[in-house]
Design a protein around this motif. Structure first.
Motif, PDB file in Angstrom:
ATOM      1  N   GLY A 162       2.016   7.021   3.757  1.00 13.72           N
ATOM      2  CA  GLY A 162       1.100   5.988   3.287  1.00 13.72           C
ATOM      3  C   GLY A 162       0.900   4.876   4.297  1.00 13.72           C
ATOM      4  N   ILE A 197      -5.692   6.937  -1.396  1.00 16.88           N
ATOM      5  CA  ILE A 197      -4.758   7.792  -0.654  1.00 16.88           C
ATOM      6  C   ILE A 197      -3.823   8.521  -1.614  1.00 16.88           C
ATOM      7  CG2 ILE A 197      -2.944   7.817   1.093  1.00 16.88           C
ATOM      8  CD1 ILE A 197      -4.254   5.349   2.325  1.00 16.88           C
ATOM      9  N   ALA A 198      -3.371   7.838  -2.670  1.00 17.41           N
ATOM     10  CA  ALA A 198      -2.505   8.491  -3.661  1.00 17.41           C
ATOM     11  C   ALA A 198      -3.222   9.646  -4.335  1.00 17.41           C
ATOM     12  CB  ALA A 198      -2.047   7.475  -4.704  1.00 17.41           C
ATOM     13  N   THR A 244      -1.162   6.222   7.213  1.00 15.72           N
ATOM     14  CA  THR A 244      -2.566   6.436   6.847  1.00 15.72           C
ATOM     15  C   THR A 244      -3.306   5.114   6.718  1.00 15.72           C
ATOM     16  OG1 THR A 244      -1.915   8.440   5.640  1.00 15.72           O
ATOM     17  CG2 THR A 244      -4.109   7.551   5.195  1.00 15.72           C
ATOM     18  N   GLU A 245      -2.654   4.128   6.081  1.00 16.76           N
ATOM     19  CA  GLU A 245      -3.277   2.799   5.966  1.00 16.76           C
ATOM     20  C   GLU A 245      -3.488   2.199   7.347  1.00 16.76           C
ATOM     21  OE1 GLU A 245      -3.579  -1.314   6.281  1.00 16.76           O
ATOM     22  OE2 GLU A 245      -1.639  -0.346   6.679  1.00 16.76           O
ATOM     23  N   THR A 272      -2.916  12.747  -2.071  1.00 12.80           N
ATOM     24  CA  THR A 272      -1.614  13.204  -1.563  1.00 12.80           C
ATOM     25  C   THR A 272      -0.676  13.723  -2.659  1.00 12.80           C
ATOM     26  OG1 THR A 272      -0.835  10.895  -1.635  1.00 12.80           O
ATOM     27  CG2 THR A 272      -1.635  11.714   0.471  1.00 12.80           C
ATOM     28  N   TRP A 273      -1.052  13.576  -3.935  1.00 11.87           N
ATOM     29  CA  TRP A 273      -0.140  13.992  -4.995  1.00 11.87           C
ATOM     30  C   TRP A 273       0.088  15.501  -5.010  1.00 11.87           C
ATOM     31  CZ3 TRP A 273      -2.035  17.637  -8.288  1.00 11.87           C
ATOM     32  CH2 TRP A 273      -3.426  17.752  -8.388  1.00 11.87           C
ATOM     33  N   ILE A 315       1.270   4.011  -3.034  1.00  9.21           N
ATOM     34  CA  ILE A 315       0.922   5.409  -2.762  1.00  9.21           C
ATOM     35  C   ILE A 315       2.072   6.323  -3.167  1.00  9.21           C
ATOM     36  CG2 ILE A 315       0.528   7.079  -0.902  1.00  9.21           C
ATOM     37  CD1 ILE A 315      -1.012   4.840   0.558  1.00  9.21           C
ATOM     38  N   ALA A 361      -4.811   2.092  -1.640  1.00  7.40           N
ATOM     39  CA  ALA A 361      -3.615   2.806  -2.085  1.00  7.40           C
ATOM     40  C   ALA A 361      -3.944   3.868  -3.123  1.00  7.40           C
ATOM     41  CB  ALA A 361      -2.593   1.817  -2.641  1.00  7.40           C
ATOM     42  N   SER A 379       1.501   8.908  -6.223  1.00  9.27           N
ATOM     43  CA  SER A 379       1.494  10.324  -5.854  1.00  9.27           C
ATOM     44  C   SER A 379       2.687  11.058  -6.444  1.00  9.27           C
ATOM     45  CB  SER A 379       1.508  10.468  -4.331  1.00  9.27           C
ATOM     46  OG  SER A 379       0.353   9.930  -3.754  1.00  9.27           O
ATOM     47  N   ALA A 402     -10.774   9.444   2.723  1.00  9.36           N
ATOM     48  CA  ALA A 402     -10.316   8.063   2.555  1.00  9.36           C
ATOM     49  C   ALA A 402     -11.251   7.085   3.251  1.00  9.36           C
ATOM     50  CB  ALA A 402      -8.893   7.914   3.087  1.00  9.36           C
ATOM     51  N   VAL A 436       0.839  -1.201   0.000  1.00  9.38           N
ATOM     52  CA  VAL A 436       0.000   0.000   0.000  1.00  9.38           C
ATOM     53  C   VAL A 436       0.873   1.250   0.000  1.00  9.38           C
ATOM     54  CG1 VAL A 436      -1.651   1.341   1.344  1.00  9.38           C
ATOM     55  CG2 VAL A 436      -1.961  -1.121   1.099  1.00  9.38           C
TER      56      VAL A 436
END
Length: 307
Positions: free
Chosen positions: A234, A172-173, A237-238, A176-177, A112, A169, A116, A154, A108
């Motif tokens: 990542g 979240i990506a 967050t996961e 966050t990019w 991410i 993944a 990102s 998320a 994950v």
């Protein structure tokens, strides 16, 4: 500096120091960066630890005699030679489960970071190169993404994707990019006025070639540093999503899910809670130290080293 000798070899050692020949071997930028990184002790130790964790998580399950999905008759056993991390109340081997959880959390976090970083780097490079209206519109979109509450969004989206690590993944990506885009944009704004960009324009290079062939490669320093930060972000967050019950779902597992499942047993079976928690901390710390090493290695203010 390295000393060179003539074809006669030994004769050079008999000459006075002021008559000896010396040469300077100039290192490439990549060699300088690698040299600085190798001298960063904390980053090197962290890199070794992180690589060992990755190898253990992805190769270990094929060598271990228990599967993370296999019941054993040993319920709620403390750590022992047979079960190094003990077992839970259902009889699952915690060593196998932590390996699987670490593997899932790493997948994950790495996905991410890759997603990102790629989207953010391209977005920021295009915005910084064109400036003007294009830059204003693209950066306002980035600002909008930055204002979104990461964990709340998320949670909502992950609850509708079935707890698949792949979708977690991607979600979240997708949130966050924008952090990477702003860093890359600021770097490209300074690079676009350099002589090598003007030379590329004079030679007829297209905008796409200038961006992907000249600007992005010269922005690799901050890109790599932000990629390592995103790995740590990542995995944390996961972990938070899984701990709240909206991340990876059984029968699969992750480090966050293992911690969540063991929170009620922290007093009676502490190994179930603290061991996966220790792996979360270890991965986050090693990634942060690696990021510090990369930041110092790519810092252009570092003194050039020649040997």
């Amino acid at each position: 500096m390295t000393e060179t000798t003539e074809a006669t070899g030994a004769m050079d050692g008999e000459r006075p120091p002021e008559e000896r020949e010396f040469t300077v071997v100039e290192r490439t930028q990549a060699q300088l960066v690698l040299r600085r990184f190798l001298r960063h002790r904390a980053a090197m130790i962290s890199l070794v630890i992180f690589v060992l964790i990755v190898l253990w998580a992805f190769i270990g399950p094929h060598l271990w005699h228990y599967s993370y999905q296999k019941y054993t008759p040993d319920n709620s056993q403390p750590p022992s030679a047979k079960h190094p991390f003990g077992t839970n109340s259902a009889g699952y081997d915690s060593y196998a489960q932590v390996m699987r959880g670490t593997q899932t959390s790493l997948k994950v976090a790495i996905l991410i970071a890759l997603g990102s970083t790629f989207v953010g780097a391209v977005w920021g490079a295009v915005a910084g190169f064109y400036r003007g209206v294009v830059d204003a519109v693209m950066m306002r979109i980035s600002d909008l993404v930055l204002t979104l509450p990461l964990l709340a969004i998320a949670l909502v989206i992950s609850s509708r994707t079935g707890g698949s690590w792949y979708w977690i993944a991607l979600v979240i990506a997708g949130l966050t990019w924008a952090y990477v885009s702003r860093v890359v944009r600021s770097t490209v704004l300074s690079l676009r006025e350099k002589e090598f960009v003007e030379a590329a324009r004079a030679l007829g290079a297209s905008d796409a070639r200038i961006i992907f062939r000249h600007l992005l490669p010269n922005s690799l320093g901050p890109i790599f540093v932000n990629a390592t930060i995103l790995v740590a972000t990542g995995i944390l967050t996961e972990t938070a999503l899984s701990f709240l019950g909206f991340g990876v779902q059984p029968p699969d597992t992750s480090l966050g899910l293992l911690v969540s499942q063991a929170q009620t047993a922290v007093d009676t079976r502490p190994w179930l809670f603290y061991i996966p928690g220790a792996f979360i901390i270890a991965i986050a710390l090693t990634i942060n130290f690696i990021g510090d090493g990369l930041r110092d290695a790519f810092d252009p203010r570092q003194q050039r080293v020649r040997q």
